[in-house]
Scaffold this active site. Structure first.
Site, short mmCIF file in Angstrom:
data_model
loop_
_atom_site.label_atom_id
_atom_site.label_comp_id
_atom_site.label_asym_id
_atom_site.label_seq_id
_atom_site.Cartn_x
_atom_site.Cartn_y
_atom_site.Cartn_z
N GLY A 1 0.83 -1.20 0.00
CA GLY A 1 0.00 0.00 0.00
C GLY A 1 0.86 1.25 0.00
O GLY A 1 2.06 1.19 0.31
N ASP B 1 6.81 6.61 0.13
CA ASP B 1 8.09 5.93 -0.17
C ASP B 1 8.69 5.27 1.06
O ASP B 1 9.91 5.16 1.19
CB ASP B 1 9.09 6.91 -0.79
CG ASP B 1 8.61 7.46 -2.13
OD1 ASP B 1 8.00 6.68 -2.89
OD2 ASP B 1 8.82 8.65 -2.39
N ARG B 2 7.83 4.86 1.99
CA ARG B 2 8.22 4.18 3.23
C ARG B 2 9.05 5.08 4.17
O ARG B 2 9.75 4.59 5.06
CB ARG B 2 9.01 2.89 2.93
CG ARG B 2 8.17 1.84 2.17
CD ARG B 2 6.96 1.43 3.00
NE ARG B 2 6.22 0.33 2.40
CZ ARG B 2 5.14 0.47 1.63
NH1 ARG B 2 4.70 1.69 1.33
NH2 ARG B 2 4.50 -0.58 1.17
N LEU B 3 8.99 6.39 3.96
CA LEU B 3 9.67 7.32 4.87
C LEU B 3 8.68 7.70 5.97
O LEU B 3 8.20 8.83 6.06
CB LEU B 3 10.17 8.55 4.10
CG LEU B 3 11.19 8.27 3.00
CD1 LEU B 3 11.63 9.57 2.32
CD2 LEU B 3 12.41 7.55 3.58
N HIS B 4 8.38 6.73 6.80
CA HIS B 4 7.39 6.91 7.85
C HIS B 4 7.91 7.86 8.93
O HIS B 4 9.12 8.00 9.13
CB HIS B 4 7.06 5.56 8.49
CG HIS B 4 6.76 4.48 7.51
ND1 HIS B 4 5.79 4.59 6.54
CD2 HIS B 4 7.32 3.25 7.34
CE1 HIS B 4 5.75 3.48 5.82
NE2 HIS B 4 6.67 2.65 6.28
#
Length: 212
Positions: free
Chosen positions: A8, A189-192
């Protein structure tokens, strides 16, 4: 089955340290209210992890019933597997996951029983069916069939028909007293965004940003 392509995108919003309340309990309340307002299914459901003497972690979903700056309270059978592991090791972890909001909250700390008076107060507020269920289910024990469980329920139901259901001594609440609370907001971009509150000896909370 190859499920490697399931993924997701997290694009709701970013989270900045300036967005956070100085109190992790106040911040939890803000996010919990957001989950309530989104009409999520069981927003008070969380995963509870315990580890007993066998050193084998065990997890299950339980329901948060109330919280304050003292901690987070849930209820269970004191003879259950989770309760036995808590007796052996009071350190636990909890995880709230609200995927539609792209959020998680992780809590680490110790757990202890609340007072009998507090447990009784909550027990009396439960629907009668739930009160009977606490008596009928010897949680985590092996049973031969569901039919036997339903038979016991009907027996208890008839026994206390038009009567007050007594408070079971083997049932009650626990409070999780956190030393760490992490707030996770999904990022593109998974930079949570991850922020950790840590409890300090001076009774204050220090906030740190963590790498995703």
């Amino acid at each position: 089955m190859d499920i490697s392509d399931i993924r997701g995108k997290y694009t709701t919003k970013n989270l900045d340290i300036n967005d956070l309340n100085k109190s992790p309990f106040k911040q939890f309340e803000i996010w919990f209210n957001d989950a309530m307002n989104e009409n999520l299914l069981e927003p008070n459901a969380f995963t509870l992890a315990t580890v007993g003497n066998e050193m084998m972690p065990s997890v299950r979903t339980v329901l948060l019933k109330y919280f304050s700056e003292k901690g987070f309270v849930f209820f269970t059978n004191y003879d259950s597997k989770k309760a036995k592991q808590i007796d052996q090791n009071p350190k636990v972890a909890a995880l709230f996951t609200w995927l539609p909001l792209e959020r998680q909250i992780k809590i680490e700390g110790s757990v202890e029983k609340i007072s009998k008076a507090e447990s009784l107060k909550y027990f009396l507020s439960r629907p009668k069916g739930s009160q009977l269920g606490a008596w009928v289910s010897r949680q985590s024990e092996v049973i031969s069939s569901r039919a036997l469980l339903e038979q016991k329920f009907e027996e208890m139901k008839n026994k206390f028909l038009n009567k007050e259901i007594p408070f079971p001594s083997f049932w009650g609440g626990y409070i999780i007293k956190p030393i760490r609370i992490e707030f996770w907001q999904g990022g593109e971009d998974r930079l949570h965004d991850r922020f950790l509150y840590e409890f300090k000896e001076d009774n204050s909370w220090e906030i740190k940003r963590l790498a995703p």
